[in-house]
Design a protein around this motif. Sequence first.
Motif, PDB file in Angstrom:
ATOM      1  N   PRO A  99       0.761  -1.346   0.040  1.00 32.84           N
ATOM      2  CA  PRO A  99      -0.002  -0.241   0.013  1.00 32.84           C
ATOM      3  C   PRO A  99       0.859   1.372  -0.120  1.00 32.84           C
ATOM      4  O   PRO A  99       0.475   2.268  -0.490  1.00 32.84           O
ATOM      5  CB  PRO A  99      -0.643  -0.058   1.203  1.00 32.84           C
ATOM      6  N   ASP A 100       2.346   1.185   0.613  1.00 32.73           N
ATOM      7  CA  ASP A 100       3.078   2.380   0.372  1.00 32.73           C
ATOM      8  C   ASP A 100       3.948   2.294  -0.699  1.00 32.73           C
ATOM      9  O   ASP A 100       4.888   3.025  -0.514  1.00 32.73           O
ATOM     10  CB  ASP A 100       3.970   2.217   1.465  1.00 32.73           C
ATOM     11  N   SER A 101       3.464   1.647  -1.608  1.00 36.73           N
ATOM     12  CA  SER A 101       4.565   1.617  -2.931  1.00 36.73           C
ATOM     13  C   SER A 101       4.880   2.858  -3.397  1.00 36.73           C
ATOM     14  O   SER A 101       3.785   3.743  -3.455  1.00 36.73           O
ATOM     15  CB  SER A 101       4.158   0.305  -3.837  1.00 36.73           C
ATOM     16  N   TYR A 102       6.136   3.208  -4.096  1.00 38.42           N
ATOM     17  CA  TYR A 102       6.191   4.384  -4.781  1.00 38.42           C
ATOM     18  C   TYR A 102       6.793   3.852  -6.063  1.00 38.42           C
ATOM     19  O   TYR A 102       7.708   3.217  -6.257  1.00 38.42           O
ATOM     20  CB  TYR A 102       7.021   5.135  -3.886  1.00 38.42           C
ATOM     21  N   SER A 103       6.346   4.664  -7.370  1.00 43.92           N
ATOM     22  CA  SER A 103       7.185   4.567  -8.624  1.00 43.92           C
ATOM     23  C   SER A 103       6.651   5.666  -9.327  1.00 43.92           C
ATOM     24  O   SER A 103       6.488   6.640  -8.681  1.00 43.92           O
ATOM     25  CB  SER A 103       6.390   3.394  -9.385  1.00 43.92           C
ATOM     26  N   GLU A 104       7.257   5.791 -10.568  1.00 44.10           N
ATOM     27  CA  GLU A 104       7.051   7.058 -11.413  1.00 44.10           C
ATOM     28  C   GLU A 104       6.755   6.671 -12.555  1.00 44.10           C
ATOM     29  O   GLU A 104       7.092   5.604 -13.140  1.00 44.10           O
ATOM     30  CB  GLU A 104       8.385   7.783 -11.147  1.00 44.10           C
ATOM     31  N   ILE A 105       5.969   7.784 -13.228  1.00 43.35           N
ATOM     32  CA  ILE A 105       5.808   7.440 -14.806  1.00 43.35           C
ATOM     33  C   ILE A 105       6.532   8.814 -15.338  1.00 43.35           C
ATOM     34  O   ILE A 105       6.458  10.163 -14.840  1.00 43.35           O
ATOM     35  CB  ILE A 105       4.424   7.730 -15.100  1.00 43.35           C
ATOM     36  N   TRP A 106       7.530   8.588 -16.307  1.00 47.38           N
ATOM     37  CA  TRP A 106       8.214   9.607 -16.867  1.00 47.38           C
ATOM     38  C   TRP A 106       7.847   9.697 -18.292  1.00 47.38           C
ATOM     39  O   TRP A 106       7.857   8.820 -19.313  1.00 47.38           O
ATOM     40  CB  TRP A 106       9.737   9.103 -17.309  1.00 47.38           C
ATOM     41  N   ILE A 107       7.386  10.820 -18.805  1.00 45.32           N
ATOM     42  CA  ILE A 107       6.721  11.137 -20.106  1.00 45.32           C
ATOM     43  C   ILE A 107       7.607  12.443 -20.576  1.00 45.32           C
ATOM     44  O   ILE A 107       7.746  13.469 -20.381  1.00 45.32           O
ATOM     45  CB  ILE A 107       5.571  11.579 -19.958  1.00 45.32           C
ATOM     46  N   PRO A 108       8.232  11.644 -22.093  1.00 43.21           N
ATOM     47  CA  PRO A 108       8.961  13.088 -22.997  1.00 43.21           C
ATOM     48  C   PRO A 108       8.039  13.966 -23.229  1.00 43.21           C
ATOM     49  O   PRO A 108       6.890  13.785 -23.916  1.00 43.21           O
ATOM     50  CB  PRO A 108       9.693  12.126 -23.893  1.00 43.21           C
ATOM     51  N   ILE A 109       8.131  15.146 -23.286  1.00 41.39           N
ATOM     52  CA  ILE A 109       7.275  16.180 -23.676  1.00 41.39           C
ATOM     53  C   ILE A 109       7.944  17.156 -24.645  1.00 41.39           C
ATOM     54  O   ILE A 109       9.242  17.550 -24.664  1.00 41.39           O
ATOM     55  CB  ILE A 109       6.669  17.068 -22.591  1.00 41.39           C
ATOM     56  N   LYS A 110       6.984  17.883 -25.510  1.00 47.96           N
ATOM     57  CA  LYS A 110       7.438  18.955 -26.409  1.00 47.96           C
ATOM     58  C   LYS A 110       6.720  20.204 -26.255  1.00 47.96           C
ATOM     59  O   LYS A 110       5.632  20.017 -25.628  1.00 47.96           O
ATOM     60  CB  LYS A 110       7.531  18.273 -27.929  1.00 47.96           C
TER      61      LYS A 110
END
Length: 110
Positions: A99-110
């Motif tokens: 329930p305390d899990s941490y992750s990320e989403i990285w999105i390249p932008i323009k």
Amino acid sequence: NNGTVNGVLGVCVPNTEQGKKGFIDYWIATDHVGEVGEDLLTMEVPASKWVIFEVHGPMPDAMQNTWKQIYSEWFPSNPYEPAGTAELEVYPEEDAYSPDSYSEIWIPIK
């Protein structure tokens, strides 16, 4: 995993093949510098300007809900667009189902 991005990566690559537009190829990967065994595939992710979103909570729901929010709320209310190259899910070395899990989403932008 000896590169600058720590953890396991889910790499979402837009499929540009005829008849497969709108689909992605999903790679499970690590950031690696150096020689790669011939039984492994490699991919270069181009240098980009990235927006990084925090994901809190157990998988898979937390990740899926964050993706939905990014594309239904964040992009429509910001001047940025996705660059159309590989997007990353970054999973640190911990229990992804906690329930305390941490992750990320990285999105390249323009």
